[in-house]
Every structure is written in structure tokens, then in C-alpha cells.
Design a protein around this motif. Structure first.
Motif, PDB file in Angstrom:
ATOM      1  N   GLU B 123      42.900 -14.238   5.389  1.00  0.00           N
ATOM      2  CA  GLU B 123      44.225 -14.366   4.773  1.00  0.00           C
ATOM      3  C   GLU B 123      44.137 -15.117   3.445  1.00  0.00           C
ATOM      4  O   GLU B 123      44.771 -14.730   2.464  1.00  0.00           O
ATOM      5  CB  GLU B 123      45.160 -15.110   5.726  1.00  0.00           C
ATOM      6  N   THR B 124      43.323 -16.148   3.417  1.00  0.00           N
ATOM      7  CA  THR B 124      43.162 -16.939   2.183  1.00  0.00           C
ATOM      8  C   THR B 124      42.555 -16.073   1.066  1.00  0.00           C
ATOM      9  O   THR B 124      43.012 -16.093  -0.084  1.00  0.00           O
ATOM     10  CB  THR B 124      42.262 -18.150   2.469  1.00  0.00           C
ATOM     11  N   ARG B 129      43.041 -13.013  -3.950  1.00  0.00           N
ATOM     12  CA  ARG B 129      42.853 -11.749  -4.698  1.00  0.00           C
ATOM     13  C   ARG B 129      44.163 -11.294  -5.327  1.00  0.00           C
ATOM     14  O   ARG B 129      44.203 -10.882  -6.496  1.00  0.00           O
ATOM     15  CB  ARG B 129      42.359 -10.653  -3.745  1.00  0.00           C
ATOM     16  N   GLU B 130      45.233 -11.361  -4.554  1.00  0.00           N
ATOM     17  CA  GLU B 130      46.539 -10.940  -5.076  1.00  0.00           C
ATOM     18  C   GLU B 130      46.949 -11.812  -6.266  1.00  0.00           C
ATOM     19  O   GLU B 130      47.437 -11.303  -7.286  1.00  0.00           O
ATOM     20  CB  GLU B 130      47.588 -11.036  -3.975  1.00  0.00           C
ATOM     21  N   ALA B 131      46.714 -13.120  -6.145  1.00  0.00           N
ATOM     22  CA  ALA B 131      47.072 -14.024  -7.236  1.00  0.00           C
ATOM     23  C   ALA B 131      46.240 -13.730  -8.479  1.00  0.00           C
ATOM     24  O   ALA B 131      46.753 -13.734  -9.605  1.00  0.00           O
ATOM     25  CB  ALA B 131      46.847 -15.466  -6.783  1.00  0.00           C
ATOM     26  N   GLN B 135      47.516 -12.383 -12.091  1.00  0.00           N
ATOM     27  CA  GLN B 135      47.178 -13.161 -13.293  1.00  0.00           C
ATOM     28  C   GLN B 135      46.549 -12.259 -14.357  1.00  0.00           C
ATOM     29  O   GLN B 135      46.867 -12.344 -15.555  1.00  0.00           O
ATOM     30  CB  GLN B 135      46.200 -14.279 -12.880  1.00  0.00           C
ATOM     31  N   MET B 136      45.685 -11.358 -13.924  1.00  0.00           N
ATOM     32  CA  MET B 136      45.026 -10.437 -14.862  1.00  0.00           C
ATOM     33  C   MET B 136      46.031  -9.485 -15.488  1.00  0.00           C
ATOM     34  O   MET B 136      45.976  -9.203 -16.708  1.00  0.00           O
ATOM     35  CB  MET B 136      43.930  -9.646 -14.130  1.00  0.00           C
TER      36      MET B 136
END
Lengths: 195, 205
Positions: B123-124, B129-131, B135-136
């Protein structure tokens, strides 16, 4: 010796009976055997005197010792010696049996047939003390007025109340109460003086 | 004979008869209630009276039970003692040793703990990855806007750029002005929009 019987011991020493009762709690059959050998005779003597019938007395004695085996935890050594506790248990059971089956009536009919077992059994530890104590108790009670002795016997062995004893002896209720109380106090003083 | 204090307590005088069981029912109940209320003196006196009363057993003619009673009792007691030991050992000695139950419990515990830890870690990683992706994307959008702004500034400030005014033919049409550069493209700006003023940008490569 007698003083020790009539007053609670202040020492923390565990008596042989209390030690055996502790072993009963661990389901130690040999401890039961020892307790039976030490006390069965006086228990049977008492129960037989109350019930006056050997077969019923044996049933009650069996009941008492099995109760001891299965409920040894009920004995609280801090509240007094073991034998008086056991005798109180046996007396209560015997008097219950007497009342339940109306043995008093039947006893009169069967008395001629039933004789108490008087069997010589080997001496065991403490029997000498017990014999001396029995002798002393009898000596002291003989000194009482015969009616006073009879009143105490009717109360103890037949479970009669003051009123019932007064009726049985055809004496005033107050007289009977005085006899019993004074008789017990004299017995107590006699036993204490013996020590 | 006795100290006078004992006789002042009416209950104390009844204790011996209570221990003997010879009180009539009414008095017996009264004494029992008194003892239940916690009278220490009478409770102590009762214990001594019971010891005294038990001595009356010795007034009975001496007798002894038959050996058959002893045999019956010991047979019953030994059987019950054996049964009690058997039950106790049955509890202690099951088919699977106790240590093995402990080991199984430990393995199960660690397996569950590891599964939980792995789940938490997954989950972490997913959240990280989503964050990172967000950001990208934000960074790319910022770079794109910066490039547009730089090109627009060059078109508008280059002396070689040509300004083209486009008047509105009808009421309600916006007034537009275009700045064209032969190599960088065109910037069209407008006024008198019905909605709030905005600048429409487009560029041709």
C-alpha cells in the motif's frame, strides 16, 4: 492435653490431621486411609450411639468419610482442630438420618436385635490420648446430677431441644436450660483443670 | 467460675446450647442472626463451645465399624483417585505434545504478521507511485506552460514580428490583434469578450 483440645492453638505448626487433609486435596488415597484409621472408631461410636442401628450407622459413617474425601476443602484449619469438625459433621448427618427415618420409633422395636459392634482394633497414633480423653470426659460427666447428664445426652445424642427435653424428663424448661448450661461449663472447667 | 462480663451479654449465655443444638427454634434463629451480624466474642465462644460439645462423643459406648466398611470406602476412594489422576494426565498428555502446539501457534503468528507487513508495504509503494506520477504530470504541465510563455514573449517582443489588427464587423464580436513571426508563429489577443477578459493563445510551429 485437654486444654489444647478446648482452646485454639496459637502456633503455626500444622497438626498431623491438617497435614493429612491437605494431602486429601491432592487426591491422595493413602492420606484418606490414615485419616480413616485415626478417626473412624470415634465417628462410628458417635453415630451408632445416635442411631442405635449398626447397618444405618455404617451407611452414615461411609457417607461422612466420602463427604470428607470429596469436600476436604470445606475444613478450615484456622478455625479449630480437625476431629471436632469431623464429629460435628458426623453428628449432624446422624441426627438428620434419625429425624428422616423416624429411627426413634423403629429403635424401640429393633433394640433387642441390634447390638453395637465392639471390635478390638489395633492402636494407632493418638489412640492413647483419645482413650485418656474419653475416660476423663466420662469421669467428669458421672459427677453430674443424673438428670443433668440425661438432659445433656438427650440433647447431644438425640438432637432434642430444651422444650422436648423438658417434656421428656417432666421438668420445668428453665431447670433443663440451667442443667445443660451448667453441666457443659463444669465439663469445660474439668477438662481445662486436667491440662 | 467465669468472669462476670460474659454473663452481661444475653447471647453469650446461649452459645453453648446453640453449639449443642438444643435451643428452641426461635432462640436458635435469634442467635444465628446475632452471629451473622459479626459478634466477634460470640463467634470465638462458639468455636470453643463446638470443641467442648464434640467431647460428649466420648460418652458413647466404644464401638468400631466392620473392616468391610473400610474396604468398601478405600475401594471407592482409590478408584476416584485413579480416575482423577487419569483425567489430569489426559489433559496434560494429548496426542500432539504441548510444545508442538506452541510451535504451530508461533508459525501461524509470524505468517499472519508477515502477511500484514507485506500488505502495508504494498500500500505504501502504491501511494508513493501515485504521488510521484502526479508530481511528474504537474512538472510537465509547468514546463509546457513555461515554454508557451517564453515563445509568446519572443513573438511579442521580436522587432521582426508583424502586428495585425482584426476589427470586429458586428456588435458583440471581440476585437482581436495578432502578432505574427515568420518562424515562431502567431499570438492572437482579444478584447471586449462578453465573458471575462482572456487571452487566447495559439502558436504554430
Amino acid at each position: 492435653m485437654f486444654l489444647a483440645v478446648l482452646t485454639r492453638s496459637e502456633s503455626n505448626e500444622v497438626s498431623p490431621d491438617a497435614a493429612l487433609v491437605n494431602r486429601l486435596l491432592q487426591r491422595d488415597a493413602s492420606a484418606f486411609e490414615d485419616l480413616y484409621d485415626r478417626h473412624s472408631r470415634i465417628v462410628y461410636t458417635l453415630v451408632l450411639r445416635i442411631l442405635q442401628q449398626a447397618s444405618t450407622a455404617e451407611e452414615v459413617v461411609q457417607d461422612v468419610f466420602l463427604h470428607l474425601w470429596r469436600n476436604a476443602a470445606q475444613y478450615d484449619g484456622s478455625r479449630g482442630p480437625f476431629l471436632p469438625w469431623l464429629l460435628t459433621l458426623a453428628r449432624n448427618r446422624a441426627l438428620d438420618q434419625l429425624r428422616l427415618k423416624s429411627e426413634r420409633q423403629r429403635r424401640r422395636e429393633e433394640q433387642a436385635d441390634e447390638l453395637p459392634h465392639v471390635v478390638a482394633i489395633p492402636d494407632f497414633e493418638g489412640s492413647l490420648d483419645e482413650k485418656r480423653r474419653a475416660k476423663r470426659v466420662r469421669e467428669l460427666v458421672i459427677l453430674l446430677n443424673p438428670k443433668q447428664k440425661r438432659a445433656i445426652e438427650l440433647a447431644y445424642f438425640e438432637g432434642l431441644s430444651h422444650s422436648e427435653i423438658a417434656n421428656a424428663l417432666q421438668e420445668p424448661l428453665g431447670t433443663v436450660k440451667g442443667w445443660i448450661r451448667n453441666g457443659l461449663l463444669r465439663l469445660k472447667e474439668g477438662l481445662q483443670a486436667t491440662s | 467460675m467465669n468472669n462476670a462480663g460474659q454473663f452481661r451479654d444475653p447471647f453469650r449465655e446461649l452459645i453453648e446450647a446453640y453449639a449443642l443444638g438444643s435451643l428452641d427454634s426461635e432462640q436458635r434463629v435469634t442467635v444465628a442472626e446475632h452471629l451473622a451480624a459479626g459478634c466477634a466474642e460470640c463467634t470465638k465462644a462458639l468455636e470453643e463451645a463446638r470443641l467442648l460439645v464434640s467431647q460428649l462423643s466420648y460418652l458413647a459406648p466404644e464401638a468400631a465399624p466392620l473392616d468391610t466398611l473400610r474396604g468398601r470406602l478405600l475401594e471407592t476412594v482409590r478408584a476416584e483417585a485413579a480416575a482423577a489422576k487419569s483425567n489430569a494426565s489426559a489433559i496434560c498428555k494429548s496426542a500432539i505434545p504441548l510444545w508442538m502446539w506452541g510451535a504451530v501457534a508461533a508459525v501461524l503468528f509470524f505468517a499472519l504478521y508477515n502477511a500484514y507487513e507485506a500488505h502495508s508495504l504494498r500500500e505504501t509503494i502504491h501511494e508513493t507511485r501515485e504521488a510521484l506520477t502526479a508530481q511528474m504530470e504537474l512538472q510537465q504541465e509547468s514546463a509546457r506552460r513555461l515554454a508557451w510563455a517564453q515563445r509568446e514573449a519572443l513573438i511579442l517582443t521580436d522587432p521582426r514580428s508583424m502586428k495585425i489588427a482584426m476589427s470586429a464587423d458586428a456588435k458583440g464580436m471581440p476585437e482581436l490583434q495578432a502578432t505574427w513571426h515568420h518562424s515562431m508563429g502567431i499570438v492572437v489577443r482579444g478584447r471586449s469578450f462578453r465573458c471575462r477578459p482572456e487571452i487566447a493563445r495559439c502558436s504554430c510551429g
